[in-house]
Write a protein that holds these residues in place. Structure first.
Motif, short mmCIF file in Angstrom:
data_model
loop_
_atom_site.label_atom_id
_atom_site.label_comp_id
_atom_site.label_asym_id
_atom_site.label_seq_id
_atom_site.Cartn_x
_atom_site.Cartn_y
_atom_site.Cartn_z
N VAL A 117 0.78 -1.20 -0.05
CA VAL A 117 0.02 -0.05 0.08
C VAL A 117 1.01 1.28 -0.11
CG1 VAL A 117 -1.72 1.36 1.41
CG2 VAL A 117 -1.84 -1.16 1.02
N THR A 118 0.59 2.17 -1.03
CA THR A 118 1.30 3.51 -0.95
C THR A 118 0.23 4.45 -0.40
OG1 THR A 118 0.92 3.84 -3.09
CG2 THR A 118 2.74 2.60 -2.86
N LEU A 119 0.74 5.80 -0.20
CA LEU A 119 -0.06 6.92 0.19
C LEU A 119 0.68 8.31 0.24
CD1 LEU A 119 0.26 7.95 3.42
CD2 LEU A 119 -0.90 5.52 3.91
N HIS A 120 -0.26 9.17 0.14
CA HIS A 120 0.34 10.57 0.09
C HIS A 120 -0.02 11.15 1.20
CE1 HIS A 120 0.44 10.89 -4.49
NE2 HIS A 120 1.23 10.12 -4.24
N ALA A 121 0.80 11.13 2.61
CA ALA A 121 0.21 11.56 3.72
C ALA A 121 0.44 13.02 3.90
CB ALA A 121 1.13 11.04 4.88
N ARG A 122 -0.49 13.84 4.49
CA ARG A 122 -0.30 15.02 4.67
C ARG A 122 0.81 15.01 5.90
NH1 ARG A 122 -6.41 18.00 4.85
NH2 ARG A 122 -6.67 17.33 2.74
N GLU B 131 0.95 19.14 -2.41
CA GLU B 131 -0.35 18.47 -2.87
C GLU B 131 -1.39 19.26 -2.09
OE1 GLU B 131 -0.95 14.33 -4.58
OE2 GLU B 131 -1.74 14.26 -2.43
N VAL B 132 -2.48 19.72 -2.88
CA VAL B 132 -3.43 20.73 -2.52
C VAL B 132 -3.02 21.80 -1.71
CG1 VAL B 132 -5.34 18.82 -2.87
CG2 VAL B 132 -4.37 18.89 -0.77
N GLY B 133 -2.04 22.26 -1.91
CA GLY B 133 -1.23 23.31 -1.13
C GLY B 133 -0.77 23.09 0.09
N ILE B 134 -0.50 21.93 0.44
CA ILE B 134 0.06 21.71 1.71
C ILE B 134 1.28 20.55 1.73
CG2 ILE B 134 -1.71 22.46 3.30
CD1 ILE B 134 -2.77 19.45 3.66
N PRO B 135 2.16 20.57 2.61
CA PRO B 135 3.27 19.68 2.36
C PRO B 135 2.99 18.15 2.88
CG PRO B 135 3.86 21.37 4.14
CD PRO B 135 2.25 21.43 3.76
N HIS B 136 3.04 17.16 1.90
CA HIS B 136 2.92 15.81 1.98
C HIS B 136 4.17 15.06 1.75
CE1 HIS B 136 -1.15 16.97 0.90
NE2 HIS B 136 -1.51 15.44 1.13
N LEU B 137 4.07 13.81 2.44
CA LEU B 137 5.15 12.78 2.35
C LEU B 137 4.68 11.69 1.64
CD1 LEU B 137 6.07 12.83 6.01
CD2 LEU B 137 7.44 13.97 3.95
#
Length: 142
Positions: A104-109, A130-136
């Motif tokens: 499973v992968t994801l883009h976490a805030r 992403e969506v204007g805020i930092p993600h990992l």
């Protein structure tokens, strides 16, 4: 409270969309049209339902035979920090293993990455916006 998989034709789907909007999009100033993804219908939707109300959700979109992306994890604010989010993720992972998925992968805030790390997800790659805020980028082998 029960956890159940639904499809986009299910009567609870509009309530899922509203929860996703209220928790994930409205705080960032986005409108309701931003909450629906083009691949919603091809994704797995796991919702937590209490007394007929959707109080949590997590989605998964297959991106290969054995991998895919967890996205749109949302828990009603009054139910956050109660273990419901972890329960949703673990139930989703169990269903994914049964379907033959291995990763499973994801883009976490960035501010919630610790939640996913406690569930065994690891950061990989560089931070991004992403969506204007930092993600990992995060991932976990099942």
């Amino acid at each position: 409270m029960e956890l159940t998989f639904i499809e986009t034709s299910h009567p609870l789907y509009p309530a899922e969309l509203e929860l996703r909007f209220q928790v994930l999009r409205a705080p960032l100033g986005f409108d309701r049209s931003s909450v629906k993804f083009p691949f919603d219908a091809e994704s797995l939707h796991l919702v937590a339902v209490d007394e007929g109300n959707v109080i949590g959700c997590v989605l998964f979109h297959p991106e290969g035979a054995h991998t895919g992306r967890l996205f749109q994890m949302a828990v009603e604010p009054s139910r956050q920090k109660t273990g419901l989010g972890a329960q949703l993720v673990r139930a989703l992972e169990k269903a994914l293993v049964a379907r033959g998925f291995q990763e499973v992968t994801l883009h976490a805030r960035a501010h919630v990455a610790g939640f996913y790390e406690r569930l065994g997800y690891e950061v990989h790659g560089e931070p991004f916006v992403e969506v204007g805020i930092p993600h990992l980028h995060m991932r976990r082998r099942l």
